[in-house]
Design a protein around this motif. Structure first.
Motif, short mmCIF file in Angstrom:
data_model
loop_
_atom_site.label_atom_id
_atom_site.label_comp_id
_atom_site.label_asym_id
_atom_site.label_seq_id
_atom_site.Cartn_x
_atom_site.Cartn_y
_atom_site.Cartn_z
N VAL A 68 0.81 -1.22 0.00
CA VAL A 68 0.00 0.00 0.00
C VAL A 68 0.85 1.27 0.00
O VAL A 68 0.71 2.12 -0.89
CB VAL A 68 -1.00 -0.01 1.17
CG1 VAL A 68 -1.68 1.34 1.31
CG2 VAL A 68 -2.06 -1.10 0.96
N PRO A 69 1.78 1.47 0.96
CA PRO A 69 2.59 2.69 0.90
C PRO A 69 3.56 2.70 -0.26
O PRO A 69 3.86 3.77 -0.82
CB PRO A 69 3.34 2.69 2.25
CG PRO A 69 3.38 1.26 2.65
CD PRO A 69 2.11 0.65 2.15
N LEU A 74 5.31 6.51 -4.70
CA LEU A 74 6.36 6.51 -5.72
C LEU A 74 6.44 7.82 -6.49
O LEU A 74 7.53 8.36 -6.72
CB LEU A 74 6.13 5.34 -6.69
CG LEU A 74 6.51 3.97 -6.14
CD1 LEU A 74 5.90 2.87 -6.99
CD2 LEU A 74 8.03 3.82 -6.10
N MET A 75 5.30 8.36 -6.91
CA MET A 75 5.34 9.60 -7.68
C MET A 75 5.85 10.76 -6.84
O MET A 75 6.64 11.59 -7.30
CB MET A 75 3.97 9.92 -8.27
CG MET A 75 3.66 9.14 -9.53
SD MET A 75 2.34 9.89 -10.48
CE MET A 75 0.96 9.75 -9.36
N LEU A 76 5.38 10.85 -5.60
CA LEU A 76 5.85 11.91 -4.72
C LEU A 76 7.35 11.80 -4.49
O LEU A 76 8.09 12.79 -4.55
CB LEU A 76 5.10 11.87 -3.40
CG LEU A 76 5.57 12.84 -2.31
CD1 LEU A 76 5.48 14.28 -2.80
CD2 LEU A 76 4.78 12.65 -1.03
N ALA A 129 12.02 4.97 -6.28
CA ALA A 129 11.39 5.94 -7.18
C ALA A 129 12.41 6.64 -8.07
O ALA A 129 12.08 7.04 -9.19
CB ALA A 129 10.62 6.98 -6.35
N CYS A 130 13.63 6.82 -7.60
CA CYS A 130 14.63 7.60 -8.34
C CYS A 130 15.63 6.73 -9.10
O CYS A 130 16.45 7.27 -9.86
CB CYS A 130 15.39 8.51 -7.39
SG CYS A 130 14.37 9.74 -6.55
N LEU A 410 6.84 7.59 -11.99
CA LEU A 410 5.64 7.24 -12.75
C LEU A 410 5.74 5.81 -13.27
O LEU A 410 4.77 5.04 -13.21
CB LEU A 410 5.46 8.23 -13.90
CG LEU A 410 4.25 8.01 -14.81
CD1 LEU A 410 2.95 8.14 -14.01
CD2 LEU A 410 4.27 9.01 -15.97
N PHE A 411 6.91 5.43 -13.80
CA PHE A 411 7.10 4.06 -14.28
C PHE A 411 6.90 3.06 -13.15
O PHE A 411 6.24 2.03 -13.33
CB PHE A 411 8.52 3.91 -14.86
CG PHE A 411 8.57 3.98 -16.35
CD1 PHE A 411 8.26 2.89 -17.14
CD2 PHE A 411 8.91 5.16 -16.98
CE1 PHE A 411 8.29 2.96 -18.51
CE2 PHE A 411 8.96 5.26 -18.36
CZ PHE A 411 8.66 4.15 -19.14
N ASN A 412 7.47 3.34 -12.00
CA ASN A 412 7.31 2.43 -10.87
C ASN A 412 5.87 2.36 -10.39
O ASN A 412 5.39 1.30 -9.97
CB ASN A 412 8.23 2.87 -9.72
CG ASN A 412 9.65 2.38 -9.88
OD1 ASN A 412 9.97 1.23 -9.63
ND2 ASN A 412 10.51 3.27 -10.34
#
Length: 494
Positions: A68-69, A74-76, A129-130, A410-412
């Motif tokens: 859930v988290p 990911l985008m943030l 994310a990065c 976004l991809f993740n």
């Protein structure tokens, strides 16, 4: 100050040169650690249940409390990487993930393990994310960039296939605690190497793009959407709770889109989706990952519940897939991309993955690994090894380097949501096909008899065909959206 002293000072302050490949190796190790953790827990769930006295209805939250988290942040996290530095965000995420892993290993109750798993998901999202954004910007040379993205693709796919095997080994030889403890030394090594190997990237500053309202809407909407999906199997897809939460999640995400259209400095600039490459790559990845979860989840169940393999043996059964993906992603994909372009390889890879799922739908209840599973899984490994680097390369080539963090996030995100929705849909299909008394009599290793295994297999066949449908849809989407766009790795905004 003398000229010699000034020169010495300048040399001392000059950033240390590091090998881009060392940087990529560190980033890929971090990616493997995070991806493995998404799968390593599954094998150990029965042992965890006995060790901590989990109830049957709460056991699923050992997995979902992480998902859930992870899916929601990911985008943030990706955007924060663009604003305050991707290296900084990555290392903070790894540190939080590693610390939370230790806490999970020391957990003594349901509540503490679920809580620490949630914290672990937060750290995993911040770190991962990065990663793709940093990998994609290490090289400007098209061939080396394709090789780097191929390495990342292998880290993502290889981690998924290694997870069940590693989980079985650690649980059998040591204890379930070690599926979490193992992350601590790996995380420490990643941080130590990352501090030296990852060069400091230019950050825009929080004042250049902070959209707190958009961040709140996106994070709340994504976390609620993921929660609704993973909770629907227990609550029921048509239940009032699922429908209410689903509507609320979609309303939050719709509010996020409206906010991004009006915000002066949006979290996710909607103009990015004007790029057909970025849109096609994310749409294709959503569908491909939705299908690939069918191999990891229902392929494992086929080996264990139908063919009677142990958890460890089933994990070993996925090693040839990982080896093929490694050979294609790390060695061959870059050369093929430079020769033929990304679009043809993406199309061919998706065709092979679709064919592999169709082939799995013919697997037999009295079959053998070498005939009924291995050929299809090898075909799938070739297909994914070709498609994934091309898909990610197309998407990342469509954004400027200063926006690679949000593109990576976004991809993740599409990967996580695609996997959650795909697994939920396929699970519903299997449940509908195996709800009879014959299927219900089989235990976890299929010892309910030939009739029970045949009933289960019918459901798995339906799941494999559903997965084939997902990947075929990805092929259609990619073909329609990418028609007329360049097929190379050049960085453009087409």
């Amino acid at each position: 100050m003398t000229g010699r002293a000034v020169t010495a000072k300048a040399v001392a302050e000059r950033p240390r040169a590091t090998s881009p490949w060392l940087t990529i190796t560190v980033l890929c190790i971090g990616q493997v650690m995070i991806v493995v953790d998404q799968n390593i827990v599954n094998v150990a769930l029965p042992t965890v249940q006995r060790g901590l006295g989990f109830s049957a209805e709460n056991l699923v939250w050992v997995v979902n409390a992480y998902v859930v988290p992870f899916g929601g942040l990911l985008m943030l996290a990706g955007r924060l990487g663009d604003l305050i530095g991707r290296k900084r965000v990555f290392l903070v995420g790894v540190a939080l993930f590693s610390a939370a892993s230790l806490l999970c290993g020391f957990a003594t109750s349901e509540a503490t393990l679920i809580g620490f798993r949630f914290l672990q998901g937060v750290g995993g999202a911040i770190a991962s994310a990065c990663i793709l954004g940093m990998v994609a910007t290490q090289f400007t040379d098209a061939r080396r960039q394709a090789q780097a993205i191929g390495a990342y693709s292998f880290a993502s796919a290889g981690g998924g296939t290694v997870g069940p095997l590693l989980g079985g080994v650690l649980t059998d030889l040591l204890s379930w605690h070690w599926i979490f403890f193992i992350n601590a030394p790996i995380g420490a090594a990643v941080i130590a190497l990352g501090l030296r190997a990852i060069r400091k990237d230019e950050s825009q500053g929080l004042d250049k793009g902070t959209d707190f309202l958009g961040a709140a809407l996106a994070t709340a909407g994504m976390m609620l959407l993921v929660y609704t999906i993973v909770d629907a199997e227990q609550a029921g897809w048509a239940s009032a709770r699922t429908l209410l939460l689903g509507v609320l999640a979609l309303a939050l995400l719709a509010g996020f889109v409206v906010r991004q259209a009006r915000a002066e400095r949006p979290l996710l600039p909607l103009r990015l989706f004007r790029s057909r490459r970025l849109t096609a790559a994310n749409a294709a990845q959503f569908m491909v990952i939705a299908g690939m979860f069918g191999l990891l989840f229902f392929g494992t169940l086929y080996l264990q519940q139908v063919l009677g393999y142990s958890a460890l043996a089933a994990g070993l059964g996925f090693m040839p897939v990982a080896a093929v993906i490694a050979a294609i992603s790390l060695g061959l994909s870059a050369r093929l991309i430079m020769k033929f372009g990304q679009r043809p390889l993406l199309y061919l890879g998706l065709v092979l993955i679709t064919a592999a799922f169709v082939l799995l739908s013919f697997s037999r209840a009295d079959g053998t690994y070498s005939v009924d599973f291995l050929p299809a899984s090898l075909l799938m490994g070739i297909g994914f090894g070709l498609a994934a680097p091309a898909m990610m390369g197309l998407g990342m080539a469509a954004v400027a380097p200063e926006e690679s963090g949000i593109a990576s996030g976004l991809f993740n995100t599409t990967q996580q949501i695609g996997g959650a929705i795909g697994l939920a849909v396929m699970s519903a299909v299997v449940t509908a096909r195996t709800s009879g008394p014959e299927a219900g009599s089989a235990d976890s290793f299929g010892s309910g008899g030939e009739a029970a295994r045949s009933a289960l297999l019918e459901g798995y066949h339906a799941a494999f065909l559903t997965a084939a449908g997902f990947v075929a849809a990805a092929l259609v989407l990619a073909f329609v959206l990418l028609r007329g766009t360049p097929g190379t790795t050049s960085r453009s905004h087409s």
